[in-house]
Structures are given as C-alpha cells and as structure tokens.
Design a protein around this motif. Structure first.
Motif, PDB file in Angstrom:
ATOM      1  N   ILE A 262       6.857  10.280   2.627  1.00 46.04           N
ATOM      2  CA  ILE A 262       7.185   8.892   2.983  1.00 46.04           C
ATOM      3  C   ILE A 262       6.003   8.311   3.732  1.00 46.04           C
ATOM      4  N   ALA A 263       5.485   7.188   3.246  1.00 44.62           N
ATOM      5  CA  ALA A 263       4.341   6.536   3.880  1.00 44.62           C
ATOM      6  C   ALA A 263       4.817   5.578   4.969  1.00 44.62           C
ATOM      7  N   PRO A 264       3.994   5.288   5.959  1.00 47.49           N
ATOM      8  CA  PRO A 264       4.354   4.293   6.975  1.00 47.49           C
ATOM      9  C   PRO A 264       4.724   2.962   6.317  1.00 47.49           C
ATOM     10  N   GLY A 265       5.792   2.348   6.803  1.00 45.39           N
ATOM     11  CA  GLY A 265       6.237   1.067   6.255  1.00 45.39           C
ATOM     12  C   GLY A 265       7.275   1.187   5.162  1.00 45.39           C
TER      13      GLY A 265
ATOM     14  N   THR B 225       3.573  -7.216   8.844  1.00 47.50           N
ATOM     15  CA  THR B 225       2.935  -6.222   9.704  1.00 47.50           C
ATOM     16  C   THR B 225       3.537  -6.314  11.107  1.00 47.50           C
ATOM     17  N   LEU B 226       3.945  -5.174  11.634  1.00 53.37           N
ATOM     18  CA  LEU B 226       4.546  -5.092  12.960  1.00 53.37           C
ATOM     19  C   LEU B 226       3.747  -4.125  13.806  1.00 53.37           C
ATOM     20  N   VAL B 227       3.752  -4.361  15.109  1.00 50.78           N
ATOM     21  CA  VAL B 227       3.144  -3.427  16.056  1.00 50.78           C
ATOM     22  C   VAL B 227       4.260  -2.950  16.984  1.00 50.78           C
ATOM     23  N   ILE B 228       4.578  -1.644  16.916  1.00 47.93           N
ATOM     24  CA  ILE B 228       5.692  -1.070  17.664  1.00 47.93           C
ATOM     25  C   ILE B 228       5.165   0.072  18.513  1.00 47.93           C
ATOM     26  N   ASN B 229       5.250  -0.079  19.819  1.00 45.15           N
ATOM     27  CA  ASN B 229       4.724   0.932  20.752  1.00 45.15           C
ATOM     28  C   ASN B 229       3.273   1.291  20.428  1.00 45.15           C
ATOM     29  N   GLY B 230       2.492   0.284  20.096  1.00 43.28           N
ATOM     30  CA  GLY B 230       1.070   0.481  19.821  1.00 43.28           C
ATOM     31  C   GLY B 230       0.766   0.943  18.412  1.00 43.28           C
ATOM     32  N   ILE B 231       1.795   1.140  17.569  1.00 44.61           N
ATOM     33  CA  ILE B 231       1.603   1.583  16.188  1.00 44.61           C
ATOM     34  C   ILE B 231       1.716   0.374  15.270  1.00 44.61           C
ATOM     35  N   SER B 232       0.668   0.109  14.491  1.00 51.01           N
ATOM     36  CA  SER B 232       0.685  -0.992  13.534  1.00 51.01           C
ATOM     37  C   SER B 232       1.154  -0.473  12.176  1.00 51.01           C
ATOM     38  N   VAL B 233       2.134  -1.155  11.604  1.00 53.92           N
ATOM     39  CA  VAL B 233       2.680  -0.717  10.326  1.00 53.92           C
ATOM     40  C   VAL B 233       2.981  -1.941   9.469  1.00 53.92           C
ATOM     41  N   THR B 234       2.619  -1.853   8.176  1.00 52.75           N
ATOM     42  CA  THR B 234       2.904  -2.924   7.221  1.00 52.75           C
ATOM     43  C   THR B 234       4.015  -2.459   6.295  1.00 52.75           C
ATOM     44  N   LEU B 235       5.052  -3.250   6.190  1.00 51.71           N
ATOM     45  CA  LEU B 235       6.227  -2.867   5.406  1.00 51.71           C
ATOM     46  C   LEU B 235       5.925  -2.945   3.918  1.00 51.71           C
ATOM     47  N   SER B 236       6.272  -1.890   3.199  1.00 50.77           N
ATOM     48  CA  SER B 236       6.018  -1.849   1.751  1.00 50.77           C
ATOM     49  C   SER B 236       7.213  -2.339   0.945  1.00 50.77           C
ATOM     50  N   SER B 237       8.354  -2.562   1.626  1.00 52.82           N
ATOM     51  CA  SER B 237       9.539  -3.088   0.940  1.00 52.82           C
ATOM     52  C   SER B 237      10.367  -3.851   1.951  1.00 52.82           C
ATOM     53  N   ASP B 238      11.338  -4.607   1.464  1.00 49.27           N
ATOM     54  CA  ASP B 238      12.255  -5.309   2.357  1.00 49.27           C
ATOM     55  C   ASP B 238      13.098  -4.287   3.120  1.00 49.27           C
ATOM     56  N   ILE B 239      13.336  -4.547   4.403  1.00 50.94           N
ATOM     57  CA  ILE B 239      14.141  -3.647   5.240  1.00 50.94           C
ATOM     58  C   ILE B 239      15.346  -4.435   5.747  1.00 50.94           C
ATOM     59  N   PRO B 240      16.558  -4.071   5.316  1.00 53.48           N
ATOM     60  CA  PRO B 240      17.739  -4.781   5.823  1.00 53.48           C
ATOM     61  C   PRO B 240      17.923  -4.559   7.327  1.00 53.48           C
ATOM     62  N   ALA B 241      18.620  -5.446   7.977  1.00 55.09           N
ATOM     63  CA  ALA B 241      18.903  -5.313   9.409  1.00 55.09           C
ATOM     64  C   ALA B 241      19.663  -4.016   9.671  1.00 55.09           C
ATOM     65  N   GLY B 242      19.245  -3.284  10.699  1.00 56.50           N
ATOM     66  CA  GLY B 242      19.902  -2.033  11.058  1.00 56.50           C
ATOM     67  C   GLY B 242      19.385  -0.821  10.317  1.00 56.50           C
ATOM     68  N   HIS B 243      18.518  -1.015   9.344  1.00 59.70           N
ATOM     69  CA  HIS B 243      17.992   0.097   8.556  1.00 59.70           C
ATOM     70  C   HIS B 243      16.685   0.615   9.154  1.00 59.70           C
ATOM     71  N   LYS B 244      16.263   1.776   8.668  1.00 60.27           N
ATOM     72  CA  LYS B 244      15.098   2.481   9.199  1.00 60.27           C
ATOM     73  C   LYS B 244      13.885   2.329   8.284  1.00 60.27           C
ATOM     74  N   PHE B 245      12.721   2.391   8.896  1.00 60.07           N
ATOM     75  CA  PHE B 245      11.484   2.499   8.113  1.00 60.07           C
ATOM     76  C   PHE B 245      10.544   3.446   8.846  1.00 60.07           C
ATOM     77  N   ALA B 246       9.611   4.029   8.094  1.00 61.44           N
ATOM     78  CA  ALA B 246       8.699   5.027   8.660  1.00 61.44           C
ATOM     79  C   ALA B 246       7.634   4.353   9.509  1.00 61.44           C
ATOM     80  N   LEU B 247       7.401   4.939  10.679  1.00 63.15           N
ATOM     81  CA  LEU B 247       6.305   4.484  11.543  1.00 63.15           C
ATOM     82  C   LEU B 247       5.037   5.283  11.292  1.00 63.15           C
ATOM     83  N   LEU B 248       5.237   6.543  10.917  1.00 69.14           N
ATOM     84  CA  LEU B 248       4.133   7.486  10.734  1.00 69.14           C
ATOM     85  C   LEU B 248       4.229   8.118   9.356  1.00 69.14           C
TER      86      LEU B 248
END
Length: 515
Positions: free
Chosen positions: A81-84, A36-59
């Motif tokens: 696409i769901a958050p995370g 779980t990460l908090v980015i600019n006040g948005i809390s998001v839990t990752l649903s899969s592994d994210i490689p370095a430099g890759h994107k994931f949904a915040l919203l």
C-alpha cells in the motif's frame, strides 16, 4: 489506549493520526483524489477519493505488514500500500488476535471525589434507586404476550392523570416454552425475567403466564425479593378463565398499583446509586475517535463519584481484551473475562463462524474494516478505570466502578442483559444513527459525527462530533455528557422517550435447543 492517548488536532487539519506510531490516518471529511495533506509533519497526496471516517496510508506499507491505528494492530496489509491509498477491505486483512495479558499492570485504585454530586431518583423500600417510575406487565411465555400488551395499552389514554408515573410497559418475548425444563436456556431466561421483575425502575409488576408453559411462574416468583404491599401480582390465563378475564383482572391490578406509584416522589441521592449500561451500535470510523472516548471519559467521572458502568458485547472486545485485563483488579477477574472470550470462540466455531463476522455492512460503509479495529474503538467506552468484576449475562451487578457483563454484540440482546443486571440508564454511541429505546430504562444516543447528529437531531441526545470538528476536547465533552446523564436520571426525557420508543426492545438471549 485511553482517552488521553488520542491525538486531537486543530479543526484546520482534515485528517487525524490517532497515535504517533500509526501508519494510517482517518479522514475527518470526504477527501478528493489528488489532494495533498500534511499530517504530523508527513506530506501525503491522496491517490483516490477517501470517504469521511475512512483510512488512508500515511507511510509505505509492505504486504503482510501490520497496519496500526490507535497505536494498535487492526490487521495486516494483503498487498503493498502506497502513501495516499485508501486502506479498507480491499487491502486490509484480519489476523488472529494473540495479545499479551499483563494482568493488572495498568490498574489504579479509584479515589472518590471529595465533592459528591447527586441525581433525583425514586428510592425503593429495599434501598435501590430508580431513574423512572413504571408499572411492568411481564409475560412468562410468548403465549401470554398479547394479553400483557392489551393490559398495558389499555392505560395509554389515561396515564397522563398519574403525573408521577412514567407509564405501563409490557415486557414480552418469544420464548418460555418449547425448551428444556432445565439447563442453560431456561436458566438464562429466568435470570433475565427476574432482573426485570426486581428492577428499581418498576414501582410495581404483574407477571402473567398461560399455565402450561415450561417457564412456570411459581419457581420464578419464589426467587424474587419482596416488594411493597400491593405492588406485585401474578395471573395465569388458564386459571382466570381465558384472555378477556385475564385482561380485566390485570387492568384492575395495575389500576391499584398506579394509585400507589403516583404517590412516590423523586429525592436527591448520591451518584453511587446510578448504574449505566454502555452500548454502541451502527458504529463508524469516528466511533473510536469521538463518542466512545467521550463516553469513556464520562465513565471515569462517574466512577470517581462511586457510580457503576457496565461494558458488554463480548464479541466486540475481541482483539482489545488486553486493554481490559491490564486494568483488572485481580487475576480472577482477568481469568473470568478470558474464559468468556474462549467460550465465544468455541461457540462461533461450533456454528461454522468466527469472531470476525463483525463488522457489519453498515460498519464497513462507515470506515471500520476488521473486528480488531472495531473492538479497539468499542473498548474506549470503558475509559481508564480499573475493571472490578465480570458478570454472566443478566446476572445482578453488585460491584461499583467499571464492570463487564458477557453479552452478544447484538444491541437489543446486550442491553436487555444490562438492564436485567440493574442498569438504570443506557448510553448508546452511534455513527450511522441507531434509534434504540429501552423501557423501563432511558437510552441516550450519542452521535459520533456532526452531519449525522444534524440529520437525525430528533433521535440524537448528544453530539460528540465536536471532537472530530476540533471545537471541543474529549474532557470538555465528557463533563457536559455527565451532566446530561444526571439530568436524564433525574427525569429529563431522552429523545427515544419523547418519540415513544422502547416498548418492543426487550430481547433476552436465547440459548439451547428449541423443541
């Protein structure tokens, strides 16, 4: 998008939201599912592994909704696409680029800095200034390439005795015959060879042909500006009596040129004599976050000193061209840029392709999904300065400031055009690890991330991964980079020069039928 528009979070944050409107973030490091990460006040839990430099949904992102990175569209979601969730080729699709071109809206005249900086260069008799002092042996046709190489290689063991000469370099290629006697293909080759023959990094040149080729030496020589006495010569293999005779004659000519070139010394000159080619290759998800913005900020510093920077790779500004036309000094400059993009759209379609043949597999492995995303990052190399001119491939660059040269995205072809246009230094950003060298012009490699910089430290000249690490700002890194550019222009060896690279990278753009 400018360098200042990119949000730089502290090093404790493990992902970056590049603009407040973005619905994706970029992983600073490999992130595991369930985190779980908090980015600019948005809390998001990752649903899969994210490689370095890759994107994931915040919203939450609906199907066909625009996906935003840098505050700009990089495509649309091909499914909800769901958050995370990881956002990449499996759920992000390309869309046609339809940008609004508010020409000149963001153009701001550049005011030169009151304190002018200098580099130590070789001032030629025509007033141009070189960053290196080479002798060039140039083939008019592939048939004379081996002879040129034998001549140049013959000085490898003795070049050290000429302490003020950087070397003898063979400029060879795979064309010059089997082509039309007039038309775009021959004209483009001659323009490229002419640019190298007149390049200020060459103290002297020898042009060598076979004798029966389409690209005859005489028409090429007629258009060249005069060089210092004894620093220009031509040879034709058939007229000299064969390869051995031509090699012997070429070595004699080069020996005389080396003696004269060795008497030349560097002297301080203003930075308005420095022309830098901007390149990127082996890009990754960090390219538009670290190395390209750092280079762009350094370009702005150079332009304020009166210097020139050449942005190129036309297929790799597709979808971000509006960021350049907004800064165009005139409608005419904007029109020239759009005309070249239209040519590329037609060219790609004629061959059954489109401009989204990019990114490459390596780019995608590094986190770049669409050409729109790649282009937005690539344009960051141009900083925020006004766009002053647009040039054809290998056309001599006359304007100062930021300019654009039409080239393919293939790095060796693109850089060859820039050097032919007059670039005396190349700055090359890379995320995957390009090792490009570029004689007679030094090539600085700028790493986008610290792990790659450390892994390939013998090939990388500058680490922009400090931006991703959060230990340095873009403006701080740009100041250090500009000093490295000045030092390199003044004679400091680049890593590619230390490794002996750059003898095989001359690659003119070939157009037209091969017959």
């Amino acid at each position: 998008m400018t360098t200042t528009s990119i949000i730089q979070p502290p090093s404790s944050i493990r992902a970056i939201r590049l603009a407040q409107t973005d619905n994706v973030a970029v992983a600073r490091e490999p992130l595991s599912a369930g985190r779980t990460l908090v980015i600019n006040g948005i809390s998001v839990t990752l649903s899969s592994d994210i490689p370095a430099g890759h994107k994931f949904a915040l919203l939450p992102i609906a199907g066909q909704e625009t996906i935003l990175k840098y505050g700009q569209s990089i495509g649309v979601a091909t499914q909800a696409i769901a958050p995370g969730e990881h956002v990449h080729v499996h759920n992000l699709g390309m869309v046609a680029s339809h940008q609004q071109h508010q020409v000149g809206q963001a153009y701001v005249p550049t005011h030169k800095d009151s304190e002018q900086r200098t580099f130590d260069g070789y001032v030629r008799t025509n007033g141009r200034v070189g960053t290196r002092n080479y002798i060039g042996v140039i083939s008019s046709v592939n048939c004379s390439a081996t002879v040129c190489r034998h001549i140049a290689d013959g000085f490898n063991s003795q070049i050290a005795q000429y302490e003020n000469v950087d070397g003898v370099v063979a400029i060879t290629h795979g064309s010059g015959c089997g082509m039309g006697g007039n038309g775009e293909g021959l004209e483009l080759l001659q323009r490229t060879l002419r640019g190298y023959a007149e390049h200020p990094n060459f103290a002297g040149i020898v042009i060598i042909g076979l004798g029966c080729e389409v690209n005859q030496i005489a028409p090429l020589v007629e258009t060249l500006a005069a060089r210092e006495s004894g620093m220009f010569a031509t040879l034709t293999i058939q007229d000299e009596g064969g390869t051995r005779e031509t090699i012997a004659a070429g070595k004699a000519l080069v020996t005389t040129m080396l003696e004269k070139a060795n008497t030349q010394r560097r002297q301080p000159v203003a930075l308005d004599h420095l022309m830098v080619g901007l390149q990127c290759g082996g890009s990754d998800g960090y390219s538009g976050i670290s190395a390209n913005p750092v280079l762009g900020a350094a370009v702005d510093l150079l332009v304020r000193q009166g210097g020139t920077a050449i942005l190129s790779e036309t297929p790799e500004i597709y979808g971000a061209e509006h960021l350049l036309t907004h800064r165009a000094v005139s409608q005419d400059v904007a029109n020239k840029l759009m005309k070249r993009l239209q040519w590329w759209e037609n060219y790609a379609a004629m061959h059954g392709g489109d401009l989204d043949n990019n990114p490459s597999p390596g780019n995608k492995a590094g986190g770049i999904t669409t050409i729109l995303e790649k282009s937005l990052g690539a344009v960051a190399k141009a900083g925020s300065s006004g766009l002053m001119a647009v040039y054809e491939y290998a056309e001599p660059v006359q304007a100062h400031g930021l300019v654009f040269m039409d080239t393919p995205g293939y790095d060796p072809v693109s850089a060859t055009g820039q050097v032919a246009g007059g670039a005396t230094l190349i700055c090359f950003t890379t995320g995957r690890g390009s090792t490009y060298g570029c004689k007679p012009t030094p090539s600085l490699k700028l790493a986008t991330n610290t792990p790659m910089f450390k892994r390939m430290e013998l090939d990388m000249d500058f680490n922009c991964g400090t931006i991703v690490d959060g230990t340095q700002t873009i403006d701080e890194a740009a100041q250090v980079l500009l000093q490295l550019m000045i030092d390199t222009a003044s004679g400091k060896a680049s890593k590619s020069e230390e490794n002996g690279l750059g003898d095989n990278e001359f690659l003119p753009w070939q157009l037209g039928a091969v017959m």
